[in-house]
Design an enzyme around this catalytic site. Sequence first.
Site, mmCIF file in Angstrom:
data_model
loop_
_atom_site.group_PDB
_atom_site.id
_atom_site.type_symbol
_atom_site.label_atom_id
_atom_site.label_comp_id
_atom_site.label_asym_id
_atom_site.label_seq_id
_atom_site.Cartn_x
_atom_site.Cartn_y
_atom_site.Cartn_z
ATOM 1 N N SER A 58 5.564 -1.642 4.178
ATOM 2 C CA SER A 58 5.303 -2.618 5.345
ATOM 3 C C SER A 58 6.428 -3.798 5.171
ATOM 4 O O SER A 58 6.970 -4.162 6.036
ATOM 5 C CB SER A 58 3.941 -3.288 4.917
ATOM 6 O OG SER A 58 4.095 -3.820 3.622
ATOM 7 N N ALA B 154 9.943 -2.459 6.663
ATOM 8 C CA ALA B 154 9.427 -2.174 8.122
ATOM 9 C C ALA B 154 9.624 -3.492 8.965
ATOM 10 O O ALA B 154 10.307 -3.617 9.868
ATOM 11 C CB ALA B 154 8.284 -1.568 8.372
ATOM 12 N N ALA C 43 0.623 -1.289 -0.044
ATOM 13 C CA ALA C 43 -0.006 -0.015 0.022
ATOM 14 C C ALA C 43 0.904 1.429 0.048
ATOM 15 O O ALA C 43 0.439 2.285 0.341
ATOM 16 C CB ALA C 43 -0.978 0.047 1.229
ATOM 17 N N GLY C 44 2.108 1.184 -0.205
ATOM 18 C CA GLY C 44 2.771 2.397 -0.247
ATOM 19 C C GLY C 44 3.445 3.011 0.990
ATOM 20 O O GLY C 44 4.036 3.947 1.120
ATOM 21 N N ASP D 116 13.304 2.960 0.951
ATOM 22 C CA ASP D 116 12.281 2.589 1.878
ATOM 23 C C ASP D 116 13.004 2.061 3.210
ATOM 24 O O ASP D 116 12.969 2.354 4.298
ATOM 25 C CB ASP D 116 11.564 1.256 1.348
ATOM 26 C CG ASP D 116 10.449 1.449 0.626
ATOM 27 O OD1 ASP D 116 10.132 2.889 0.158
ATOM 28 O OD2 ASP D 116 9.386 0.840 0.421
HETATM 29 O O1 PMV Z 1 5.176 1.359 -2.760
HETATM 30 P P1 PMV Z 1 6.530 1.402 -1.831
HETATM 31 O O2 PMV Z 1 6.208 1.631 -0.391
HETATM 32 O O3 PMV Z 1 7.463 -0.052 -1.797
HETATM 33 O O4 PMV Z 1 7.645 2.427 -2.390
HETATM 34 C C1 PMV Z 1 8.035 2.384 -3.827
HETATM 35 C C2 PMV Z 1 8.840 3.297 -4.283
HETATM 36 C C3 PMV Z 1 9.376 3.315 -5.575
HETATM 37 O O5 PMV Z 1 10.115 4.578 -5.791
HETATM 38 C C4 PMV Z 1 8.266 3.267 -6.732
HETATM 39 C C5 PMV Z 1 10.312 2.161 -5.781
HETATM 40 C C6 PMV Z 1 11.657 2.237 -5.203
HETATM 41 O O6 PMV Z 1 12.387 1.390 -4.891
HETATM 42 O O7 PMV Z 1 12.017 3.446 -4.668
#
Ligand code: PMV
Length: 322
Positions: free
Chosen positions: A108, A111, A104-105, A152
């Site tokens: 998770s 973490a 979901a961005g 992340d």
């Molecule tokens: O969707 P998430 O929370 O894993 O964020 C991804 C971020 C991206 O820029 C799309 C991919 C990355 O590895 O940075």
Amino acid sequence: MPAITASAPGKAILFGEHAVVYHRPAIAVPVTQVKARASVFAQIQAPAGQVWLDAPDIHLSAVLDEVDPAQPLAILVREVQRELALERFPALKITIRSDIPLAAGLGSGAAVSVAAIRALSAFVGHPLPDETVSRIAYRVEQVHHGTPSGIDNTVITYAQPIWFLRGAPFELLKVAQPFTLVIADSGITSPTVAAVQDVRRHHELDPLKYDAIFDAIASVVNRARTCIEQGQIHDLGPLMDENHCLLKRLDVSCGALDHLVDTAHSAGALGAKLIGGGRGGNMIALVHAVDARLVAEALLRAGAVRTLITEVTPHQTQGGAC
Ligand code: PMV
């Protein structure tokens, strides 16, 4: 040995997702209202070396040796073992719980990794430094993600607002004025890896077009950094809108996210955008603190399944669930 517990926050990318994979800068903040927790318990009755993995949220409960070696937790346990040059772990059970929505961005996966690496290494008496925790969490992400930028694992390990450029040392961001964000979950799960792969395919087909979009995103990120460091919070809103439009041009938004972004504006937000991989997951809106609850309620009425209100401050984020 007593039980050891460690936790790690979620995260939101304020500016620069996707372009960050292509060596453009990005800005991310921790979201402390949601957390992954890992607890490690000694298993005195079990044979030495037996590691039991217990992650009820993903219905995993099994001995490490019987789990698919490509399972992220299995990779992580073996990476920690290798890093600490342990012949084997004492018999243990590691239990993972997380209230960070999956896919979901909100980071998770990273973490869970950070919490589990910290708990495991502390359990055997060798707590690993942040740099190593972040590096191992990155390796775990790589197995499933292919080309993660590393943003992340970095923001989640250090749990502070960061300026991130792939391949360069990250910087802690100076936040001159606290600001308030409403985060809303579209309820659509969308694996980041699929969106990242699609962007890669488009970039390969038309590098000029996509590099120009990434450059435009980088320009937004640079301007946003100045605003954050100089406390020009009002100017951040239009930059979020600009970033969202550019993400739409990358084709990583969707109807539900666009609707939530529009709703946030109508409810008084200063700016809004999707966060993370997109195609679902969460969006954020920058709001005046006094309007946060109203905007959150409007987003829930517009179909969001959950909202969080968070404040970005110089050293940490604070807030509460709505
Ligand atoms: O969707 P998430 O929370 O894993 O964020 C991804 C971020 C991206 O820029 C799309 C991919 C990355 O590895 O940075």
